[in-house]
Structures are given as C-alpha cells and as structure tokens.
Design a protein around this motif. Structure first.
Motif, mmCIF file in Angstrom:
data_model
loop_
_atom_site.group_PDB
_atom_site.id
_atom_site.type_symbol
_atom_site.label_atom_id
_atom_site.label_comp_id
_atom_site.label_asym_id
_atom_site.label_seq_id
_atom_site.Cartn_x
_atom_site.Cartn_y
_atom_site.Cartn_z
ATOM 1 N N ASN A 1 0.856 -1.180 0.000
ATOM 2 C CA ASN A 1 0.000 0.000 0.000
ATOM 3 C C ASN A 1 0.894 1.233 0.000
ATOM 4 O OD1 ASN A 1 -1.609 2.196 1.791
ATOM 5 N ND2 ASN A 1 -3.021 0.967 0.573
ATOM 6 N N TYR A 2 0.979 1.873 -1.148
ATOM 7 C CA TYR A 2 1.852 3.035 -1.315
ATOM 8 C C TYR A 2 1.005 4.298 -1.249
ATOM 9 C CZ TYR A 2 4.958 6.354 -3.716
ATOM 10 O OH TYR A 2 5.714 7.441 -4.055
ATOM 11 N N CYS A 3 1.391 5.220 -0.357
ATOM 12 C CA CYS A 3 0.605 6.430 -0.124
ATOM 13 C C CYS A 3 1.383 7.680 -0.511
ATOM 14 C CB CYS A 3 0.199 6.529 1.349
ATOM 15 S SG CYS A 3 -0.875 5.194 1.897
ATOM 16 N N ILE A 4 0.635 8.664 -0.960
ATOM 17 C CA ILE A 4 1.198 9.987 -1.245
ATOM 18 C C ILE A 4 0.605 10.968 -0.244
ATOM 19 C CG2 ILE A 4 1.587 9.498 -3.672
ATOM 20 C CD1 ILE A 4 -0.932 11.023 -4.358
ATOM 21 N N GLY A 5 1.353 12.029 0.038
ATOM 22 C CA GLY A 5 0.933 12.960 1.073
ATOM 23 C C GLY A 5 0.697 14.360 0.552
ATOM 24 N N ASP B 1 7.158 9.729 0.914
ATOM 25 C CA ASP B 1 7.816 11.017 1.123
ATOM 26 C C ASP B 1 7.361 11.719 2.396
ATOM 27 O OD1 ASP B 1 9.160 10.749 -1.330
ATOM 28 O OD2 ASP B 1 7.418 11.497 -2.412
ATOM 29 N N PHE B 2 6.610 11.048 3.237
ATOM 30 C CA PHE B 2 6.144 11.646 4.486
ATOM 31 C C PHE B 2 6.011 10.551 5.529
ATOM 32 C CE2 PHE B 2 2.430 9.903 2.638
ATOM 33 C CZ PHE B 2 1.467 9.742 3.615
ATOM 34 N N LYS B 3 6.036 10.944 6.776
ATOM 35 C CA LYS B 3 5.823 10.013 7.868
ATOM 36 C C LYS B 3 4.325 9.954 8.169
ATOM 37 C CE LYS B 3 10.161 9.112 8.330
ATOM 38 N NZ LYS B 3 10.676 7.793 7.874
ATOM 39 N N ARG B 4 3.776 8.766 8.201
ATOM 40 C CA ARG B 4 2.330 8.623 8.326
ATOM 41 C C ARG B 4 1.781 9.147 9.655
ATOM 42 N NH1 ARG B 4 0.561 2.812 5.672
ATOM 43 N NH2 ARG B 4 1.487 3.126 3.596
ATOM 44 N N THR C 1 -0.809 24.038 10.744
ATOM 45 C CA THR C 1 -0.505 23.124 9.642
ATOM 46 C C THR C 1 -1.403 21.895 9.713
ATOM 47 O OG1 THR C 1 1.201 21.977 10.940
ATOM 48 C CG2 THR C 1 1.919 23.833 9.573
ATOM 49 N N PHE C 2 -1.494 21.195 8.601
ATOM 50 C CA PHE C 2 -2.173 19.912 8.573
ATOM 51 C C PHE C 2 -1.575 19.063 7.466
ATOM 52 C CE2 PHE C 2 -4.649 22.641 5.745
ATOM 53 C CZ PHE C 2 -4.843 21.848 4.614
ATOM 54 N N TYR C 3 -1.869 17.775 7.507
ATOM 55 C CA TYR C 3 -1.459 16.884 6.429
ATOM 56 C C TYR C 3 -2.483 15.778 6.276
ATOM 57 C CZ TYR C 3 0.120 13.168 9.611
ATOM 58 O OH TYR C 3 0.160 12.163 10.555
ATOM 59 N N PHE C 4 -2.488 15.155 5.117
ATOM 60 C CA PHE C 4 -3.295 13.961 4.902
ATOM 61 C C PHE C 4 -2.638 13.103 3.838
ATOM 62 C CE2 PHE C 4 -5.061 17.252 2.150
ATOM 63 C CZ PHE C 4 -5.275 16.622 0.933
ATOM 64 N N GLY C 5 -2.942 11.829 3.868
ATOM 65 C CA GLY C 5 -2.383 10.893 2.904
ATOM 66 C C GLY C 5 -3.483 10.121 2.205
ATOM 67 N N SER D 1 -8.926 11.572 -2.365
ATOM 68 C CA SER D 1 -8.623 12.870 -1.750
ATOM 69 C C SER D 1 -9.627 13.948 -2.135
ATOM 70 C CB SER D 1 -7.218 13.327 -2.160
ATOM 71 O OG SER D 1 -7.168 13.613 -3.554
ATOM 72 N N GLN D 2 -10.534 13.648 -3.044
ATOM 73 C CA GLN D 2 -11.423 14.658 -3.628
ATOM 74 C C GLN D 2 -12.254 15.391 -2.575
ATOM 75 O OE1 GLN D 2 -14.892 13.391 -6.115
ATOM 76 N NE2 GLN D 2 -13.739 14.369 -7.761
#
Length: 312
Positions: free
Chosen positions: A68-72, A240-243, A276-280, A302-303
């Motif tokens: 399972n490969y995720c982008i952030g 490219d990010f820590k989950r 700040t915020f992030y999501f994957g 992500s929509q």
C-alpha cells in the motif's frame, strides 16, 4: 441515566450533568472565514510514477506481493475549526467509521469507510478494504462500475492477499481452527466511491487481552501489504512523508472489553499550534497494477478533502 452491561445495570451518578454538557457543546454555526488555506503535494506526480516502478521491481524480485503506497499533502492555515471541518467532510462523504479526536492543539478528522477490528464477546472481526471505483453519474453507469469492480481479477487478487494476511494475523490470537472468511469480495457503495470489502473473523480464548490482540494484528494489512514486515520497510523507504496518525486507528473499548476500531484513512491531521495539517491517500500496488489507474484512485480518495478546504 441507566446503562445495561450483560445482566448488570449501572446508574451513572452524574448523568444529568453529562447530558447537559453534551447538549451545550458548541457547534460551528457559520463557515470559518479568512482561513487562507494553502495545500501542496508532498509527493509529486513524477515521484509517484518513479516509486511505483521501483516498488513493482521489488515485487518481481520476490521481496513483496503487494504494497500500500501512499502519497501525502500538507497545508497551512490561519484559522480553522476542527469540528467544522469534520462536519463538512462527513457531509460531503459520510462514512460508517468516521471520527473526530482532539487532544491539546492536535486533531484527527476522519471520514473513514474501513473497520480495523471489532470484538464482541469472544468474536473478533476484521474487515479489510482493497478495491475501489468511483460512483457512476447514472444508475446504469453505477451498476456497470460496480459489476466491473466485483468481477475484476486484479482487484480480487489484491483483496485476497490482504484477506490471507488478516487470516494469518487473527490466527495468532484466535483459537485453532476458528478462522472464518465470512464474506469475500463484497462490494459496498458509499456516496462518492464503491469499495470491495471482505470480512474475516475468529473466536478468541477467554484470557486474551486487548494489548495482546493489538500486538499481533497492528498495523492493519490493508495499509501495509504482504508480507507485512517487508512491506513496512519499503513504505518507510519510498513514501515522502511520515504517516504518524494516518493509517493508525481510533475507536472505543467498553466496560466488557468489547471494542470497535477504524482505520484512519480519508482523514486530516491538524496541528493548531503551528497552523498546519497533512493527509495521505494511497492504493495497493501489485504486479498487475497500472500506475495511471492507481494515481487516479489516489486523487479520487482525496477529492472530498480538497472540496472541504476549497469551500472554507
């Protein structure tokens, strides 16, 4: 206020006060203004395709079968209300395992469709998701897309790998011979997406603890891959990010020791102190997976999050 736990009845001494606090809890009455939200990808499209090819090479070499490969994505804001974001996100994309968790200046806002584990009595249930498609614009198109998902050999293969992984995980805590696949390749429709969900259960010994269950099953196979440990090593290498909290779990435990926990996906992690915020978002990579299709699946997932922030 009276609660029934088994054959016992429990009266909470501060029931009236708790009800008053719930009823007076402030909910946002209007949109947040001047939030000045800026979102940018952590993972570029070019990087996604490069890593996709590298991960498939690991599959060819026999290191893994699926990952399972995720982008952030990361964002900044001036003013934001986690409760408002939660209500808006679940208004656009209502999900059965949604949740809001706030601690200090940090918050998790989740519109998750996926259950990780549920314990009821001596039964432990896992319901991994693998396989997705968008909803159709018409009933006919929707039926066609669902049928295509249900009968896709590729999607079934992805789902089956995770079912096997979860069977193995449950076998580490369940009674010998009690592992059951209750449903295989079930397709469930949500407002924006249809998902392939399977159900795996086992019977637990009387003396197994919550900590023992988690130690044998976490993290969930749907968010790692197979085999799990090697997939996790490659996730750490290529993402490219820590989950962090993303792809973790939140839920509840009751007084009987029963619990229900989700998978933190379709979720936003907010840091109010730093603004700040992030999501994957992610999808499963197998040897038969197509990079363009998997990238489009990430965008589909992500929509709703983008729409929420676009309309603040």
């Amino acid at each position: 206020m009276e609660f029934e736990f088994g054959n016992a009845h429990v009266f909470h001494p501060n029931a009236a006060k708790i009800i008053d606090e719930i009823g007076s809890f402030p909910l946002p009455s209007s949109n947040t203004r001047n939030s000045n939200v800026i979102i940018k990808p952590i993972t570029s499209k070019e990087s996604y395709f490069q890593n996709f090819a590298r991960i498939q090479e690991h599959i060819r070499e026999g290191d893994i079968y699926e990952m399972n490969y995720c982008i952030g994505y990361e964002g900044r804001f001036e003013v934001i209300d986690p409760i408002e974001i939660y209500l808006k996100l679940n208004g656009l994309s209502p999900m059965p395992f949604s949740g809001l968790f706030v601690t200090g200046d940090r918050a998790v806002i989740s519109a998750s469709p996926e259950r990780f584990l549920k314990k009821e009595g001596n039964t432990l249930l896992a319901q991994p998701i693998k396989g997705s498609t968008r909803r159709g614009k018409t009933e006919e198109e929707d039926e066609e897309l669902v049928s295509k998902l249900r009968n896709s050999e590729k999607e079934q293969a992805e789902n089956l790998m995770i079912v096997d992984l979860m069977r193995n995980d449950l076998a580490r805590v369940g009674k010998i011979g009690s592992i059951t696949v209750d449903e295989l390749f079930g397709v469930y429709r949500f407002r924006r997406i249809s998902q392939m969900i399977s159900s795996v259960s086992c019977t637990l010994p009387d003396d197994v603890s919550f900590a023992q269950i988690l130690s044998k099953t976490f993290p969930m196979g749907s968010m790692t891959g197979a085999p799990k440990i090697k997939a996790m090593e490659l996730i750490d290498r290529y993402e490219d990010f820590k989950r962090g909290w993303f792809s973790g779990s939140m839920g509840y435990i009751d007084t009987k020791g029963d619990f229900d926990w989700n998978v933190i996906i379709r979720s936003v992690v907010i840091d109010q102190h730093h603004g700040t915020f992030y999501f994957g978002v992610g999808s499963a990579i197998t040897i038969d997976a197509d990079a363009n299709s998997e990238y489009e699946e990430c965008l589909l997932k992500s929509q709703a999050i983008f729409e929420v922030f676009d309309n603040l």
